[in-house]
Write a protein that holds these residues in place. Structure first.
Motif, PDB file in Angstrom:
ATOM      1  N   SER A 106       0.828  -1.208   0.000  1.00 25.39           N
ATOM      2  CA  SER A 106       0.000   0.000   0.000  1.00 25.39           C
ATOM      3  C   SER A 106       0.864   1.261   0.000  1.00 25.39           C
ATOM      4  CB  SER A 106      -0.919   0.010   1.229  1.00 25.39           C
ATOM      5  OG  SER A 106      -0.164  -0.009   2.432  1.00 25.39           O
ATOM      6  N   VAL A 107       2.031   1.192   0.634  1.00 21.07           N
ATOM      7  CA  VAL A 107       2.938   2.346   0.656  1.00 21.07           C
ATOM      8  C   VAL A 107       3.393   2.692  -0.757  1.00 21.07           C
ATOM      9  CG1 VAL A 107       5.217   3.162   1.389  1.00 21.07           C
ATOM     10  CG2 VAL A 107       3.727   1.986   3.016  1.00 21.07           C
TER      11      VAL A 107
ATOM     12  N   ARG B 119       1.663   2.163  -3.505  1.00 17.50           N
ATOM     13  CA  ARG B 119       0.517   2.795  -4.182  1.00 17.50           C
ATOM     14  C   ARG B 119       0.392   4.266  -3.768  1.00 17.50           C
ATOM     15  NH1 ARG B 119      -1.808  -2.141  -2.512  1.00 17.50           N
ATOM     16  NH2 ARG B 119      -3.042  -1.118  -0.878  1.00 17.50           N
ATOM     17  N   GLN B 120       0.532   4.517  -2.480  1.00 14.75           N
ATOM     18  CA  GLN B 120       0.415   5.887  -1.975  1.00 14.75           C
ATOM     19  C   GLN B 120       1.527   6.779  -2.527  1.00 14.75           C
ATOM     20  OE1 GLN B 120       0.636   5.153   2.218  1.00 14.75           O
ATOM     21  NE2 GLN B 120      -1.284   3.995   2.258  1.00 14.75           N
TER      22      GLN B 120
ATOM     23  N   TYR C 118       5.912  11.549   7.243  1.00 14.93           N
ATOM     24  CA  TYR C 118       4.725  12.337   6.917  1.00 14.93           C
ATOM     25  C   TYR C 118       4.884  13.797   7.308  1.00 14.93           C
ATOM     26  CZ  TYR C 118       2.853   7.818   5.834  1.00 14.93           C
ATOM     27  OH  TYR C 118       2.677   6.582   5.277  1.00 14.93           O
TER      28      TYR C 118
ATOM     29  N   ASN D  39       9.845   9.902  -0.964  1.00 18.21           N
ATOM     30  CA  ASN D  39       9.160   8.739  -1.541  1.00 18.21           C
ATOM     31  C   ASN D  39      10.126   7.606  -1.856  1.00 18.21           C
ATOM     32  OD1 ASN D  39       6.471   9.462  -1.434  1.00 18.21           O
ATOM     33  ND2 ASN D  39       6.465  10.442  -3.436  1.00 18.21           N
TER      34      ASN D  39
ATOM     35  N   ARG E  50      10.851   5.724   1.210  1.00 15.37           N
ATOM     36  CA  ARG E  50       9.723   4.859   1.591  1.00 15.37           C
ATOM     37  C   ARG E  50       9.703   3.562   0.777  1.00 15.37           C
ATOM     38  NH1 ARG E  50       4.505   8.227   0.624  1.00 15.37           N
ATOM     39  NH2 ARG E  50       3.490   6.684   1.944  1.00 15.37           N
TER      40      ARG E  50
ATOM     41  N   ILE F  33      -3.672  13.420  -0.478  1.00 13.53           N
ATOM     42  CA  ILE F  33      -3.068  12.081  -0.541  1.00 13.53           C
ATOM     43  C   ILE F  33      -2.121  11.867   0.640  1.00 13.53           C
ATOM     44  CG2 ILE F  33      -1.508  10.584  -1.869  1.00 13.53           C
ATOM     45  CD1 ILE F  33      -2.666  11.942  -4.406  1.00 13.53           C
TER      46      ILE F  33
ATOM     47  N   TRP G  59      -4.275  11.271   3.687  1.00 10.00           N
ATOM     48  CA  TRP G  59      -4.868   9.930   3.606  1.00 10.00           C
ATOM     49  C   TRP G  59      -3.826   8.855   3.921  1.00 10.00           C
ATOM     50  CZ3 TRP G  59      -3.865   6.939  -1.166  1.00 10.00           C
ATOM     51  CH2 TRP G  59      -4.425   5.664  -1.124  1.00 10.00           C
ATOM     52  N   SER G  60      -2.618   9.015   3.405  1.00 17.27           N
ATOM     53  CA  SER G  60      -1.546   8.044   3.644  1.00 17.27           C
ATOM     54  C   SER G  60      -1.153   8.011   5.119  1.00 17.27           C
ATOM     55  CB  SER G  60      -0.319   8.382   2.789  1.00 17.27           C
ATOM     56  OG  SER G  60      -0.636   8.388   1.421  1.00 17.27           O
TER      57      SER G  60
ATOM     58  N   ALA H 243      -3.865   6.244   7.038  1.00 20.38           N
ATOM     59  CA  ALA H 243      -3.808   4.800   6.797  1.00 20.38           C
ATOM     60  C   ALA H 243      -2.664   4.161   7.582  1.00 20.38           C
ATOM     61  CB  ALA H 243      -3.641   4.525   5.301  1.00 20.38           C
ATOM     62  N   GLN H 244      -1.523   4.855   7.646  1.00 13.59           N
ATOM     63  CA  GLN H 244      -0.375   4.339   8.383  1.00 13.59           C
ATOM     64  C   GLN H 244      -0.656   4.283   9.884  1.00 13.59           C
ATOM     65  OE1 GLN H 244       2.294   2.964   7.376  1.00 13.59           O
ATOM     66  NE2 GLN H 244       3.386   2.823   9.343  1.00 13.59           N
TER      67      GLN H 244
END
Length: 395
Positions: free
Chosen positions: A208-209, A211-212, A274, A319, A322, A379, A382-383, A386-387
């Motif tokens: 998922s990371v 995708r984000q 973040y 990014n 990550r 985004i 949202w990331s 989610a984390q």
């Protein structure tokens, strides 16, 4: 097949070659007005030159770059640079906007060796991997940002066709040197080409990371490319009427921004991913607000360019931090997923920027830039959310 040792000149050559090849996607941006005048094309038609170059690069990232895990990288890289050489040579003689657009698409595909050289630099290094990758990535950044300065100056001095002709000569030189000095590395992937692409796609569903990060990269770089394309039209129009060389000089400010961007990587290294992303994307939004409020202030335009480039490049560095931590043995394919989304975002952003300029000039162009950057901030939020939910679930 055994891995051959590499020459001390190899890593500097990889950095230079990465910059020389990737620059070809961006040479067209400050000279779009010159191309439009020479071919009788409209601003929208000329804007497609940038769009198709980005599109070719994005498709090449997904369909060609993964072959670096399956084929001899030296032959793959020099084969692509040969395609780039011939495309640039033909581009320097092209007469119609249709020919320029078609050849620009192939220039985009031929510029992808930069994204094969980057993970390859990690493969050939041992104890100083971070330093080696950093040198090659610096070459890519300088190529991206310096391209506008070079293109603007050459176009004003010699004409826009010489931008591509001189680049073709540089590409030919690095092609010969790469074939001579790149080491032979045995391919690691033994499956078929469809299996190679399939394994790359599976990474999207698995992480998922990834995708984000890919989605965030697409929107931030889309903002970046949309800005630089529409800026050319804005600065060359009334009341400024800037030449291609003066427009290209703003790339020097962008280089300064890119050199400052790695400082934000320290936040990611400390686990404050973040916090870093909120800060860097917010810088992009502030830069666009300045562009909108003060459309003709060169001082504030310079400040905006610096903030925009720091924000976009620092977001990319975070990014990378990550995604490269997700799977130690799949860096090339992780890079493919991320950079494919990155440059597809660039193609879409460029296209939207040109459309916005046609319908509403600089005012409409800056509104769509603001929309893209606000979506990027959403985004990030949202990331982060989610984390925060995933961490308690794992405990």
């Amino acid at each position: 097949m055994k891995t051959t040792p590499y020459h001390p000149f190899t890593v500097p050559l990889m950095a230079i070659s990465a910059g020389v090849t990737v620059a070809n996607i961006y040479y067209n941006q400050p000279i779009l007005n010159d191309i439009s005048a020479a071919t009788g094309a409209t601003a929208g038609e000329a804007g497609r030159v940038s769009t198709l170059a980005q599109l070719g690069y994005g498709l090449g990232m997904f369909f060609v770059v993964p072959l670096g895990d399956k084929l001899d990288r030296r032959k793959l890289i020099t084969g692509l640079t040969s395609l780039l050489f011939f495309s640039l040579l033909l581009l320097s003689f092209a007469r119609s906007i249709q020919q320029i657009c078609l050849l620009s698409f192939f220039v985009g595909i031929g510029s992808t060796p930069a994204q094969i050289l980057l993970p390859m630099s990690a493969t050939i290094s041992t104890g100083d991997r971070g330093k080696t990758v950093g040198r090659v990535f610096a070459g890519i950044l300088i190529g991206i940002l310096g391209a506008r300065v070079v293109a603007g100056a050459v176009s004003d001095l010699l004409g826009w066709r010489y931008v591509f002709a001189i680049s073709a000569l540089l590409v030919l030189i690095v092609t010969v040197l790469l074939y001579r000095y790149l080491p032979v590395i045995p391919p690691k992937f033994q499956g078929s080409y469809p299996q190679l692409l399939s394994s790359t796609v599976k990474l999207i569903g698995e992480y998922s990371v990834l995708r984000q990060a890919a989605l965030l990269g697409a929107f931030t770089f889309g903002t970046f490319c949309s800005f630089w394309t529409t800026l050319t039209f804005h600065l060359s129009a009334a009341p400024l009427h800037y030449s291609a060389s003066r427009i290209g000089l703003f790339g020097l400010i962008a280089i300064g921004g890119a050199l400052a961007a790695p400082l934000f990587g320290k936040l990611a290294d400390k686990g404050q991913v973040y916090k870093s992303l909120f800060l860097t994307v917010s810088m992009v939004i502030v830069s666009i607000l300045l562009l909108k409020i003060f459309p003709h202030s060169i001082l504030l335009l310079s400040v905006s360019i610096f903030l925009l480039d720091v924000g976009v490049q620092a977001t990319q560095i975070t990014n990378f931090t990550r995604i490269y931590s997700l799977h130690e043995h799949a860096h090339s394919r992780l890079n493919t997923v991320y950079m494919t989304a990155y440059f597809m975002g660039a193609a879409l952003g460029t296209s939207c920027g040109v459309a916005a300029w046609q319908y509403g000039g600089w005012d409409m162009a800056t509104w769509q830039l603001l929309l893209w950057s606000v979506i990027a901030l959403v985004i990030v939020g949202w990331s982060a959310r989610a984390q925060s939910r995933a961490v308690p679930a794992e405990q």
